[in-house]
Design a protein around this motif. Structure first.
Motif, PDB file in Angstrom:
ATOM      1  N   ALA A 122      36.056   5.135  57.883  1.00 58.14           N
ATOM      2  CA  ALA A 122      35.965   5.836  59.163  1.00 58.14           C
ATOM      3  C   ALA A 122      37.160   5.535  60.054  1.00 58.14           C
ATOM      4  CB  ALA A 122      34.669   5.458  59.871  1.00 58.14           C
ATOM      5  N   ALA A 123      37.611   4.295  60.022  1.00 58.70           N
ATOM      6  CA  ALA A 123      38.695   3.874  60.913  1.00 58.70           C
ATOM      7  C   ALA A 123      40.076   4.295  60.421  1.00 58.70           C
ATOM      8  CB  ALA A 123      38.653   2.355  61.089  1.00 58.70           C
ATOM      9  N   ASN A 124      40.237   4.404  59.112  1.00 58.36           N
ATOM     10  CA  ASN A 124      41.576   4.618  58.565  1.00 58.36           C
ATOM     11  C   ASN A 124      41.854   6.013  58.015  1.00 58.36           C
ATOM     12  OD1 ASN A 124      42.900   1.774  58.551  1.00 58.36           O
ATOM     13  ND2 ASN A 124      40.857   1.407  57.702  1.00 58.36           N
ATOM     14  N   CYS A 125      40.846   6.680  57.493  1.00 61.66           N
ATOM     15  CA  CYS A 125      41.074   7.958  56.814  1.00 61.66           C
ATOM     16  C   CYS A 125      40.766   9.133  57.735  1.00 61.66           C
ATOM     17  CB  CYS A 125      40.208   8.042  55.551  1.00 61.66           C
ATOM     18  SG  CYS A 125      40.603   6.753  54.348  1.00 61.66           S
ATOM     19  N   ARG A 126      41.734  10.035  57.863  1.00 62.63           N
ATOM     20  CA  ARG A 126      41.584  11.181  58.767  1.00 62.63           C
ATOM     21  C   ARG A 126      41.725  12.519  58.049  1.00 62.63           C
ATOM     22  NH1 ARG A 126      41.827   9.226  64.172  1.00 62.63           N
ATOM     23  NH2 ARG A 126      41.485   6.974  64.006  1.00 62.63           N
ATOM     24  N   ASN A 127      41.844  12.483  56.715  1.00 60.02           N
ATOM     25  CA  ASN A 127      42.067  13.725  55.962  1.00 60.02           C
ATOM     26  C   ASN A 127      41.025  13.952  54.880  1.00 60.02           C
ATOM     27  OD1 ASN A 127      44.679  14.489  57.219  1.00 60.02           O
ATOM     28  ND2 ASN A 127      45.376  12.574  56.289  1.00 60.02           N
TER      29      ASN A 127
END
Length: 268
Positions: A122-127
């Motif tokens: 949740a904190a690191n992946c945006r794609n």
């Protein structure tokens, strides 16, 4: 080896030859010589898809780390049923190194993981576009919400048997991820019509919905989906105690494939 050694690795050997080998064959090649070992190791560094679905518990930590430790371009990671060996500390480096490119991850039934893995995603992946958390009892409500907020482009989510994912979580996901096309909620007893109504209102491109074993879903929620999701192609609704055959017939007329095996259907 001399012939392969003199061919361009990244332009010929990897995309034209190694891509046709399965995981077991690649590991067997590593045993031939130091040169082959080095070549296979280099191949895993640039591999973009890693599907370990066929291995389940047969995979080892050492093998997983060899395939992922130095990879920074992995887009797809499928490790379902890794119930005995995959832990947070093994997954963290993959998330950290590939956070900018990772789009598809399947952690179904990975019981040795914890909410820390979901927090890291949740904190690191945006794609992310596809996320499967089927059978992951460790899924945390807050981190699931954050995962949805940070990944507006999600197309598929599987939260079957995720006991902490309730109506509030799903409503938040529907609002945050309007492009969802496939939502799998099987055997989640926290799901009610309220979640389906919000999904229907916000995810109008929905094509596949599974509410198998969702006992508190009724014709009201399904009707909302029917009214608003004009692209719906598949509905899995078996073992639902509150379904109405008239509503399901309405879907069939539209050409929707409806699975109602073992459904306790009301005819009135």
């Amino acid at each position: 080896m001399d012939i392969v050694h003199h061919l361009p690795h990244h332009d010929v050997v990897f995309p034209k030859i190694f891509c046709h080998f399965n995981i077991e064959t690649l590991f067997q090649l590593r045993l031939v010589s130091k040169c082959w070992e080095s070549l296979v190791t280099e191949y895993f560094k640039q591999r973009r898809n890693l599907d370990l679905s066929e291995f389940g518990q047969r995979m080892t930590v050492d093998a997983f780390l060899l395939m992922t430790s130095n990879n920074k371009v992995l887009k797809q990671l499928l490790v379902p049923e890794a119930t005995s060996w995959l832990m947070d500390k093994h997954l963290f480096p993959v998330i950290r190194n590939c956070s900018h490119v990772l789009t598809d991850i399947d952690l179904s039934n990975c019981s040795q993981l914890s909410s820390l893995s979901l927090h890291s995603l949740a904190a690191n992946c945006r794609n992310l576009t596809k996320v499967s958390l089927k059978g992951c009892a460790w899924v945390d409500e807050d981190d699931f919400k954050q995962l949805a907020i940070n990944n507006r482009g999600l197309r598929k989510i599987d939260v079957s048997r995720c006991w902490s994912v309730d109506d509030r979580c799903l409503m938040n996901a529907a609002i945050s991820c309007p492009f969802l096309e496939e939502i799998i909620l099987s055997y989640n007893l926290s799901v009610t019509d309220s979640a389906l109504v919000m999904i229907a209102m916000k995810c109008k491109g929905l094509k596949h919905l599974s509410v198998i074993g969702c006992w508190y879903v009724s014709i009201c929620g399904i009707r909302a989906i029917v009214d608003h999701c004009k692209d719906l192609k598949i509905l899995h609704a078996s073992d639902c105690l509150r379904m109405n055959e008239a509503c399901l017939s309405w879907l069939r007329v539209r050409g929707v494939a409806v699975d109602v095996c073992q459904c306790h259907l009301k005819t009135h």
